[in-house]
Scaffold this active site. Structure first.
Site, mmCIF file in Angstrom:
data_model
loop_
_atom_site.group_PDB
_atom_site.id
_atom_site.type_symbol
_atom_site.label_atom_id
_atom_site.label_comp_id
_atom_site.label_asym_id
_atom_site.label_seq_id
_atom_site.Cartn_x
_atom_site.Cartn_y
_atom_site.Cartn_z
ATOM 1 N N LYS A 7 47.809 58.270 25.354
ATOM 2 C CA LYS A 7 47.490 57.006 26.002
ATOM 3 C C LYS A 7 48.593 56.422 26.315
ATOM 4 O O LYS A 7 48.950 55.575 27.558
ATOM 5 C CB LYS A 7 46.471 56.132 24.987
ATOM 6 C CG LYS A 7 46.336 54.903 25.682
ATOM 7 C CD LYS A 7 45.259 54.028 24.410
ATOM 8 C CE LYS A 7 46.350 53.611 23.629
ATOM 9 N NZ LYS A 7 45.679 52.351 22.816
ATOM 10 N N ASP A 66 41.986 52.686 26.774
ATOM 11 C CA ASP A 66 42.083 52.222 25.481
ATOM 12 C C ASP A 66 40.455 51.745 24.962
ATOM 13 O O ASP A 66 39.698 52.377 25.537
ATOM 14 C CB ASP A 66 42.877 50.845 25.267
ATOM 15 C CG ASP A 66 42.373 49.879 26.250
ATOM 16 O OD1 ASP A 66 41.319 50.128 27.025
ATOM 17 O OD2 ASP A 66 42.868 48.603 26.240
#
Length: 225
Positions: free
Chosen positions: A120, A138
């Site tokens: 991420k 997220d």
């Protein structure tokens, strides 16, 4: 969500924000990388309160490495997991100096080899700094991928792969920010504010919460059909 509805949905939620950017405050690729590492399980607002003093003292990898984990920790005790994050930021600063001449690398493999940098975080840096069409999933994007029907999945990688496959290529890079901001301010976790969502007419989520303005949602849906 039907594939044909994805572009109209994204166009609708991008109103007044055609070129979105991260809400993390940064000035260089290095300060963005550090800010993203610090933002894990912490709000951007909390990170933005902690980093000005940190970056004033250590604006580059050499200064950050010299500051060390103890010095970094002094600045970030207000954010979650600060002890582990201080160690990671110190260690990644050393590795940037040793492996990359102090520069933030522009490829996923090198980024993910740095302490505290997962997929991420790498996606955020590649998207924001280097212009790659990546999708950093997220909690907000994971929720929207499932709730809206954009890209349902049981884990973040499934949602990421689904979004990358289904979002029109020209919209993929900004869609990362559009979805985060939409999830943060409108399509909230506990109570999505569908009555003020410009994309409600394309969203598959039902039943939609109602309010005094619920007629606007009905009007949008009616106009689409």
């Amino acid at each position: 969500m039907k594939r044909a509805d994805i572009a109209p949905f994204l166009t609708a939620i991008s109103q007044n924000n055609p070129t979105p950017q991260t809400e993390l405050v940064y000035t260089t690729p290095f300060t963005l990388l550090v800010a993203v590492v610090l933002s894990a399980q912490t709000t951007d607002a909390a990170v933005n309160k902690a980093t000005p003093a940190l970056f004033a003292e250590a604006p580059d990898p050499a200064a950050m490495a010299a500051l060390g984990a103890t010095g970094i920790a002094r600045h970030i005790r207000s954010i979650g997991l600060w002890q582990a994050k201080a160690k990671n930021v110190a260690a990644l600063s050393h590795l940037l100096l040793e492996r990359h001449n102090g520069d933030v690398p522009a490829d996923r493999e090198s980024l993910e080899a740095l302490p505290g940098v997962g997929r991420k975080t790498a996606n955020v840096v590649l998207n924001e700094v280097f212009g790659h069409a990546t999708m950093a999933v997220d909690t907000h994007i994971f929720r929207l991928g499932n709730r809206t029907g954009l890209a349902p999945g049981t884990n973040v990688r499934q949602v990421e792969d689904g979004l990358v496959a289904r979002i029109p290529p020209a919209m993929l890079r900004p869609a990362h920010h559009w979805l985060i901001l939409h999830g943060r301010y409108i399509c909230k976790a506990r109570k999505p504010e569908c009555w003020r969502c410009p994309g409600a007419g394309w969203c598959v989520y039902k039943p939609k919460p109602t309010s005094a303005a619920s007629r606007s949602v009905a009007a949008i849906s009616k106009g689409k059909s």
